[in-house]
Write a protein that holds these residues in place. Structure first.
Motif, PDB file in Angstrom:
ATOM      1  N   ILE A  53      19.760  63.856  46.645  1.00  0.00           N
ATOM      2  CA  ILE A  53      19.752  63.330  45.279  1.00  0.00           C
ATOM      3  C   ILE A  53      21.178  63.063  44.811  1.00  0.00           C
ATOM      4  O   ILE A  53      21.467  62.009  44.223  1.00  0.00           O
ATOM      5  N   ILE A  54      22.085  63.978  45.083  1.00  0.00           N
ATOM      6  CA  ILE A  54      23.479  63.802  44.678  1.00  0.00           C
ATOM      7  C   ILE A  54      24.090  62.597  45.389  1.00  0.00           C
ATOM      8  O   ILE A  54      24.801  61.795  44.779  1.00  0.00           O
ATOM      9  N   GLN A  55      23.798  62.443  46.682  1.00  0.00           N
ATOM     10  CA  GLN A  55      24.314  61.291  47.423  1.00  0.00           C
ATOM     11  C   GLN A  55      23.763  59.988  46.853  1.00  0.00           C
ATOM     12  O   GLN A  55      24.500  59.017  46.696  1.00  0.00           O
ATOM     13  N   ALA A  56      22.471  59.966  46.528  1.00  0.00           N
ATOM     14  CA  ALA A  56      21.863  58.760  45.979  1.00  0.00           C
ATOM     15  C   ALA A  56      22.456  58.421  44.610  1.00  0.00           C
ATOM     16  O   ALA A  56      22.713  57.253  44.306  1.00  0.00           O
ATOM     17  N   GLU A  57      22.684  59.444  43.785  1.00  0.00           N
ATOM     18  CA  GLU A  57      23.285  59.203  42.469  1.00  0.00           C
ATOM     19  C   GLU A  57      24.708  58.676  42.603  1.00  0.00           C
ATOM     20  O   GLU A  57      25.115  57.771  41.865  1.00  0.00           O
ATOM     21  N   ALA A  58      25.453  59.208  43.550  1.00  0.00           N
ATOM     22  CA  ALA A  58      26.825  58.729  43.762  1.00  0.00           C
ATOM     23  C   ALA A  58      26.819  57.285  44.250  1.00  0.00           C
ATOM     24  O   ALA A  58      27.632  56.464  43.807  1.00  0.00           O
ATOM     25  N   GLU A  59      25.898  56.966  45.146  1.00  0.00           N
ATOM     26  CA  GLU A  59      25.804  55.588  45.648  1.00  0.00           C
ATOM     27  C   GLU A  59      25.398  54.633  44.535  1.00  0.00           C
ATOM     28  O   GLU A  59      25.938  53.530  44.427  1.00  0.00           O
ATOM     29  N   LYS A  60      24.478  55.064  43.678  1.00  0.00           N
ATOM     30  CA  LYS A  60      24.062  54.224  42.552  1.00  0.00           C
ATOM     31  C   LYS A  60      25.232  53.977  41.611  1.00  0.00           C
ATOM     32  O   LYS A  60      25.445  52.849  41.152  1.00  0.00           O
ATOM     33  N   LYS A  61      25.986  55.018  41.332  1.00  0.00           N
ATOM     34  CA  LYS A  61      27.133  54.868  40.431  1.00  0.00           C
ATOM     35  C   LYS A  61      28.166  53.922  41.035  1.00  0.00           C
ATOM     36  O   LYS A  61      28.714  53.064  40.336  1.00  0.00           O
ATOM     37  N   ALA A  62      28.418  54.049  42.340  1.00  0.00           N
ATOM     38  CA  ALA A  62      29.368  53.150  43.008  1.00  0.00           C
ATOM     39  C   ALA A  62      28.868  51.711  42.952  1.00  0.00           C
ATOM     40  O   ALA A  62      29.649  50.787  42.692  1.00  0.00           O
ATOM     41  N   ASN A  63      27.572  51.520  43.183  1.00  0.00           N
ATOM     42  CA  ASN A  63      27.008  50.165  43.120  1.00  0.00           C
ATOM     43  C   ASN A  63      27.086  49.594  41.709  1.00  0.00           C
ATOM     44  O   ASN A  63      27.358  48.409  41.530  1.00  0.00           O
ATOM     45  N   ASP A  64      26.834  50.434  40.701  1.00  0.00           N
ATOM     46  CA  ASP A  64      26.937  49.974  39.312  1.00  0.00           C
ATOM     47  C   ASP A  64      28.367  49.556  38.987  1.00  0.00           C
ATOM     48  O   ASP A  64      28.588  48.542  38.309  1.00  0.00           O
ATOM     49  N   LEU A  65      29.341  50.342  39.455  1.00  0.00           N
ATOM     50  CA  LEU A  65      30.746  49.995  39.202  1.00  0.00           C
ATOM     51  C   LEU A  65      31.114  48.685  39.887  1.00  0.00           C
ATOM     52  O   LEU A  65      31.797  47.830  39.306  1.00  0.00           O
ATOM     53  N   LYS A  66      30.657  48.508  41.127  1.00  0.00           N
ATOM     54  CA  LYS A  66      30.928  47.257  41.842  1.00  0.00           C
ATOM     55  C   LYS A  66      30.294  46.077  41.118  1.00  0.00           C
ATOM     56  O   LYS A  66      30.897  45.026  40.979  1.00  0.00           O
ATOM     57  N   GLN A  67      29.053  46.285  40.676  1.00  0.00           N
ATOM     58  CA  GLN A  67      28.336  45.209  40.017  1.00  0.00           C
ATOM     59  C   GLN A  67      29.004  44.837  38.695  1.00  0.00           C
ATOM     60  O   GLN A  67      29.106  43.662  38.364  1.00  0.00           O
ATOM     61  N   SER A  68      29.471  45.819  37.953  1.00  0.00           N
ATOM     62  CA  SER A  68      30.111  45.516  36.669  1.00  0.00           C
ATOM     63  C   SER A  68      31.469  44.847  36.876  1.00  0.00           C
ATOM     64  O   SER A  68      31.943  44.127  36.003  1.00  0.00           O
ATOM     65  N   ALA A  69      32.097  45.075  38.034  1.00  0.00           N
ATOM     66  CA  ALA A  69      33.402  44.472  38.298  1.00  0.00           C
ATOM     67  C   ALA A  69      33.282  43.038  38.793  1.00  0.00           C
ATOM     68  O   ALA A  69      34.235  42.269  38.704  1.00  0.00           O
ATOM     69  N   LEU A  70      32.109  42.672  39.340  1.00  0.00           N
ATOM     70  CA  LEU A  70      31.939  41.319  39.865  1.00  0.00           C
ATOM     71  C   LEU A  70      31.617  40.347  38.731  1.00  0.00           C
ATOM     72  O   LEU A  70      30.613  40.471  38.062  1.00  0.00           O
ATOM     73  N   THR A  71      32.488  39.399  38.537  1.00  0.00           N
ATOM     74  CA  THR A  71      32.263  38.339  37.561  1.00  0.00           C
ATOM     75  C   THR A  71      32.187  37.027  38.322  1.00  0.00           C
ATOM     76  O   THR A  71      32.671  36.941  39.455  1.00  0.00           O
ATOM     77  N   PRO A  72      31.597  36.003  37.739  1.00  0.00           N
ATOM     78  CA  PRO A  72      31.553  34.714  38.429  1.00  0.00           C
ATOM     79  C   PRO A  72      32.941  34.204  38.820  1.00  0.00           C
ATOM     80  O   PRO A  72      33.120  33.644  39.899  1.00  0.00           O
ATOM     81  N   LEU A  73      33.928  34.445  37.976  1.00  0.00           N
ATOM     82  CA  LEU A  73      35.289  34.001  38.282  1.00  0.00           C
ATOM     83  C   LEU A  73      35.855  34.759  39.485  1.00  0.00           C
ATOM     84  O   LEU A  73      36.502  34.168  40.360  1.00  0.00           O
ATOM     85  N   LEU A  74      35.592  36.052  39.551  1.00  0.00           N
ATOM     86  CA  LEU A  74      36.061  36.851  40.683  1.00  0.00           C
ATOM     87  C   LEU A  74      35.379  36.416  41.976  1.00  0.00           C
ATOM     88  O   LEU A  74      36.022  36.316  43.026  1.00  0.00           O
ATOM     89  N   ILE A  75      34.097  36.157  41.915  1.00  0.00           N
ATOM     90  CA  ILE A  75      33.375  35.693  43.104  1.00  0.00           C
ATOM     91  C   ILE A  75      33.932  34.343  43.561  1.00  0.00           C
ATOM     92  O   ILE A  75      34.115  34.106  44.754  1.00  0.00           O
ATOM     93  N   GLN A  76      34.240  33.490  42.612  1.00  0.00           N
ATOM     94  CA  GLN A  76      34.811  32.191  42.942  1.00  0.00           C
ATOM     95  C   GLN A  76      36.183  32.363  43.600  1.00  0.00           C
ATOM     96  O   GLN A  76      36.507  31.693  44.582  1.00  0.00           O
TER      97      GLN A  76
END
Length: 101
Positions: A53-76
Protein backbone atom coordinates in the motif's frame (compact mmCIF):
# COMPACT_ATOMS: atom_id res chain seq x y z
CA UNK A 1 26.61 -36.28 48.73
CA UNK A 2 28.28 -32.87 48.70
CA UNK A 3 31.23 -34.39 50.46
CA UNK A 4 31.72 -36.64 47.44
CA UNK A 5 31.45 -33.69 44.98
CA UNK A 6 27.85 -34.16 43.97
CA UNK A 7 25.33 -31.35 44.19
CA UNK A 8 21.71 -32.39 44.28
CA UNK A 9 19.55 -29.91 42.35
CA UNK A 10 16.43 -31.91 41.72
CA UNK A 11 14.84 -34.95 43.25
CA UNK A 12 12.14 -36.83 41.41
CA UNK A 13 9.93 -39.60 42.58
CA UNK A 14 10.24 -41.57 39.36
CA UNK A 15 6.49 -41.52 38.88
CA UNK A 16 5.25 -41.44 35.31
CA UNK A 17 2.01 -39.90 34.16
CA UNK A 18 -0.51 -42.05 32.33
CA UNK A 19 -0.22 -42.00 28.52
CA UNK A 20 -3.58 -40.25 28.17
CA UNK A 21 -2.35 -37.29 30.22
CA UNK A 22 0.95 -37.12 28.33
CA UNK A 23 -0.90 -37.20 24.98
CA UNK A 24 -3.30 -34.49 26.16
CA UNK A 25 -0.43 -32.22 27.23
CA UNK A 26 1.38 -32.83 23.94
CA UNK A 27 -1.79 -32.08 21.96
CA UNK A 28 -2.32 -28.85 23.89
CA UNK A 29 1.29 -27.78 23.33
CA UNK A 30 1.00 -28.56 19.61
CA UNK A 31 -2.24 -26.55 19.35
CA UNK A 32 -0.65 -23.57 21.09
CA UNK A 33 2.39 -23.70 18.80
CA UNK A 34 0.22 -23.94 15.67
CA UNK A 35 -1.87 -20.98 16.84
CA UNK A 36 1.28 -18.94 17.42
CA UNK A 37 2.59 -19.90 13.97
CA UNK A 38 -0.68 -18.83 12.30
CA UNK A 39 -0.61 -15.56 14.25
CA UNK A 40 2.96 -14.88 13.11
CA UNK A 41 2.03 -15.65 9.49
CA UNK A 42 -0.88 -13.23 9.78
CA UNK A 43 1.43 -10.49 11.08
CA UNK A 44 3.81 -11.09 8.17
CA UNK A 45 0.94 -10.92 5.67
CA UNK A 46 -0.33 -7.67 7.22
CA UNK A 47 3.16 -6.14 7.08
CA UNK A 48 3.56 -7.12 3.42
CA UNK A 49 0.14 -5.65 2.60
CA UNK A 50 1.06 -2.37 4.33
CA UNK A 51 4.32 -2.30 2.39
CA UNK A 52 2.48 -2.73 -0.91
CA UNK A 53 0.00 0.00 0.00
CA UNK A 54 2.81 2.41 0.87
CA UNK A 55 4.59 1.63 -2.41
CA UNK A 56 1.38 2.16 -4.39
CA UNK A 57 0.70 5.47 -2.63
CA UNK A 58 4.24 6.66 -3.34
CA UNK A 59 3.93 5.68 -7.00
CA UNK A 60 0.59 7.48 -7.26
CA UNK A 61 2.05 10.61 -5.72
CA UNK A 62 5.02 10.49 -8.12
CA UNK A 63 2.66 10.04 -11.08
CA UNK A 64 0.49 12.95 -9.89
CA UNK A 65 3.57 15.18 -9.61
CA UNK A 66 4.72 14.18 -13.10
CA UNK A 67 1.26 14.76 -14.50
CA UNK A 68 0.94 18.20 -12.91
CA UNK A 69 4.37 19.17 -14.28
CA UNK A 70 3.51 18.19 -17.87
CA UNK A 71 2.04 21.09 -19.80
CA UNK A 72 1.35 21.21 -23.53
CA UNK A 73 4.23 23.67 -23.92
CA UNK A 74 6.63 21.36 -22.09
CA UNK A 75 5.56 18.39 -24.19
CA UNK A 76 6.09 20.47 -27.31
CA UNK A 77 9.58 21.43 -26.10
CA UNK A 78 10.45 17.78 -25.46
CA UNK A 79 9.19 16.95 -28.96
CA UNK A 80 11.52 19.58 -30.43
CA UNK A 81 14.49 18.31 -28.39
CA UNK A 82 13.94 14.75 -29.59
CA UNK A 83 13.21 15.70 -33.20
CA UNK A 84 15.51 13.94 -35.67
CA UNK A 85 15.05 16.48 -38.50
CA UNK A 86 12.29 14.67 -40.35
CA UNK A 87 8.81 16.11 -40.56
CA UNK A 88 6.39 13.76 -38.85
CA UNK A 89 3.29 12.78 -40.77
CA UNK A 90 -0.08 12.62 -39.06
CA UNK A 91 -2.90 11.82 -41.41
CA UNK A 92 -2.43 12.95 -45.02
CA UNK A 93 -0.58 16.24 -44.65
CA UNK A 94 2.69 16.95 -42.85
CA UNK A 95 2.26 18.91 -39.64
CA UNK A 96 5.04 20.28 -37.49
CA UNK A 97 3.32 19.67 -34.14
CA UNK A 98 0.63 17.23 -33.09
CA UNK A 99 -2.09 18.72 -30.94
CA UNK A 100 -1.53 17.34 -27.43
CA UNK A 101 -4.61 18.85 -25.78
Amino acid sequence: MEADGFKLEQLTSGLQYPDAIVRAIDAKNKAVQEAMQVENELKVAEAQAKKLIIQAEAEKKANDLKQSALTPLLIQQQFIEKWDGHTPLYGNSPVMFKNVQ
